[in-house]
Design an enzyme around this catalytic site. Sequence first.
Site, PDB file in Angstrom:
ATOM      1  N   LYS A 119       0.809  -1.283  -0.146  1.00 36.01           N
ATOM      2  CA  LYS A 119      -0.041  -0.068  -0.082  1.00 36.01           C
ATOM      3  C   LYS A 119       0.905   1.293   0.057  1.00 36.01           C
ATOM      4  CE  LYS A 119      -4.066   1.710   2.542  1.00 36.01           C
ATOM      5  NZ  LYS A 119      -4.949   1.707   3.824  1.00 36.01           N
ATOM      6  N   SER A 132      -9.678   1.473   3.034  1.00 36.33           N
ATOM      7  CA  SER A 132      -8.919   2.199   2.000  1.00 36.33           C
ATOM      8  C   SER A 132      -7.774   1.239   1.360  1.00 36.33           C
ATOM      9  CB  SER A 132      -8.122   3.431   2.983  1.00 36.33           C
ATOM     10  OG  SER A 132      -7.421   2.688   3.777  1.00 36.33           O
ATOM     11  N   SER A 191      -9.772  -1.107   7.141  1.00 36.98           N
ATOM     12  CA  SER A 191      -9.280  -0.760   5.576  1.00 36.98           C
ATOM     13  C   SER A 191      -8.427  -1.923   5.135  1.00 36.98           C
ATOM     14  CB  SER A 191      -8.015   0.349   5.671  1.00 36.98           C
ATOM     15  OG  SER A 191      -9.153   1.759   5.704  1.00 36.98           O
TER      16      SER A 191
HETATM   17  N1  GLN Z   1     -13.074   3.863   6.829  1.00 37.80           N
HETATM   18  C1  GLN Z   1     -12.214   4.206   7.900  1.00 37.80           C
HETATM   19  C2  GLN Z   1     -11.777   5.741   7.806  1.00 37.80           C
HETATM   20  O1  GLN Z   1     -12.061   6.304   6.871  1.00 37.80           O
HETATM   21  C3  GLN Z   1     -11.287   3.229   7.979  1.00 37.80           C
HETATM   22  C4  GLN Z   1      -9.966   3.584   7.200  1.00 37.80           C
HETATM   23  C5  GLN Z   1      -8.703   2.680   7.805  1.00 37.80           C
HETATM   24  O2  GLN Z   1      -8.688   1.736   8.397  1.00 37.80           O
HETATM   25  N2  GLN Z   1      -7.567   3.168   7.382  1.00 37.80           N
HETATM   26  O3  GLN Z   1     -11.381   6.205   8.852  1.00 37.80           O
END
Ligand code: GLN
Length: 487
Positions: A52, A129, A153
């Site tokens: 990532k 994400s 994410s």
């Molecule tokens: N969707 C969550 C957020 O926007 C989780 C994101 C993540 O785990 N990086 O914070």
Amino acid sequence: SNRILFRNPTSLRRSFASSRAVRLSACNHFVSHDDTIANKANKNTNFRVAVKDNIATAGLPTQCASGILVAHVSPFEATIVKQLRARGANVVGKTNMDEFGMGSYSTNSVHGAVSNPLSEGEQLSAGGSSGGSAVAVQLGDADIALGTDTGGSVRLPAAYTGVVGYKPSYGLLSRYGVVPYANSLDTVGILAHDASAISDIVFNTGLYMEHDPSDPTSLSQKARQRCAKASPSQLPPLRDVTIGIPAEYNIEELDPAVREVWAATASSLESQGARIVPVSLPSTKEALCAYYVLAPAEASSNLAKYDGVRYGVRGANGDAAGDTLYSEARGSGFGEEVKRRILLGTYSLSSEAIDNYFIQAQKVRRRVQQDFDRVFGLENPLYEPRQFDLSEMSADLELADKRGPVQVDFLLCPTAPSFPPKLKDLESKSSVDAYTNDVFTVPASLAGLPAVSVPVWPEQSRLPVGMQLIAQYWDDQRLLSMASKLQ
Ligand code: GLN
């Protein structure tokens, strides 16, 4: 040799072979990649890893899908990447994501949205994400992929794309070289087609025992030893496994087809001998709100360094001094969602709001942790043995019938309330709609617990349902063994 030996190499190869023909960029899942390395890796016994873009790599840029980091190349490499290289990994590329990890659909990216390879006709979201990492695994462009999981994410894109996504216990894998979003929640997670492949890497190569002195939140060697002693590594036969179904996760918004798969998975485990019991986690409803106070608060502090001076590109009037320089760099560099989080976080930490928001959210977080500790049979190895407080016990008793039987090994629930949405439909959705999609993943994050999303394919459905298993702190090895049983 410390090379990885995949326990189930044939099934891995089978799933990759079928999708070899797909072009790397088909789903906009890579932001940079190195074909030469990838090709070389194919001829070796090494394995290929996609990383990532918020995890620092030597050689390839690290830009967090953000306009503010478009010129950034990390001068060093993340510990986790080094650890994987030492085990025979070749980094095939960096993957697309929501900017700085903020999002649930991999649409908040300077590179554009990632699309789900399972789409037919209209493009579906790959989840976020870490959507690019999930797609890289799904298409067979990498054997495993690294993502980050702050509030879901890794698990959410795994669920949407039909791969396994593992979020380890907080502090198990090093975060050194991982661009922080919300430090108290951030973890590095791993995606693969098989839970056993993830377990091989983390446990069979000893990764889980490696403390990183460069990461202050990496569990110390001593604590690791204590945790390892407290946590059994072998999953007993299923007849000796108890699985809790948290009643509060059965929400109205749950897609009926997802609910059906949840019930069918529980029935199938029961028919294999496991004991299935309902449990109650009363704090579940507040967990999501607490997360969306705490994560932006930490983010607002973390992102302060992108000011066009130390980090970040300068705006058009780049030489202007002071406030203008900052606002130009930040105004043009950050995307909308990131700005929204910075504003939210700055507000909830301000003197007028901190008591009502940040402090309350911390209290909810504690209750979430306590709820989990109450239902798991294993004690949380991070805590000292409990001192009994009789007044607290009578309060417990009052709630006892609501809370159901204690002492489960794992919790089973869906990863997401519904199937992947169409990218087109997301354009008209509000950011709050996106936040609600994290309702099942944030509780484990708030409590620092290990959790894994496993794809289950309902009959006659072209889309998988992600089933989530959650375990007590440091019970990661048994969690992954249990996950294999669902596959
Ligand atoms: N969707 C969550 C957020 O926007 C989780 C994101 C993540 O785990 N990086 O914070």
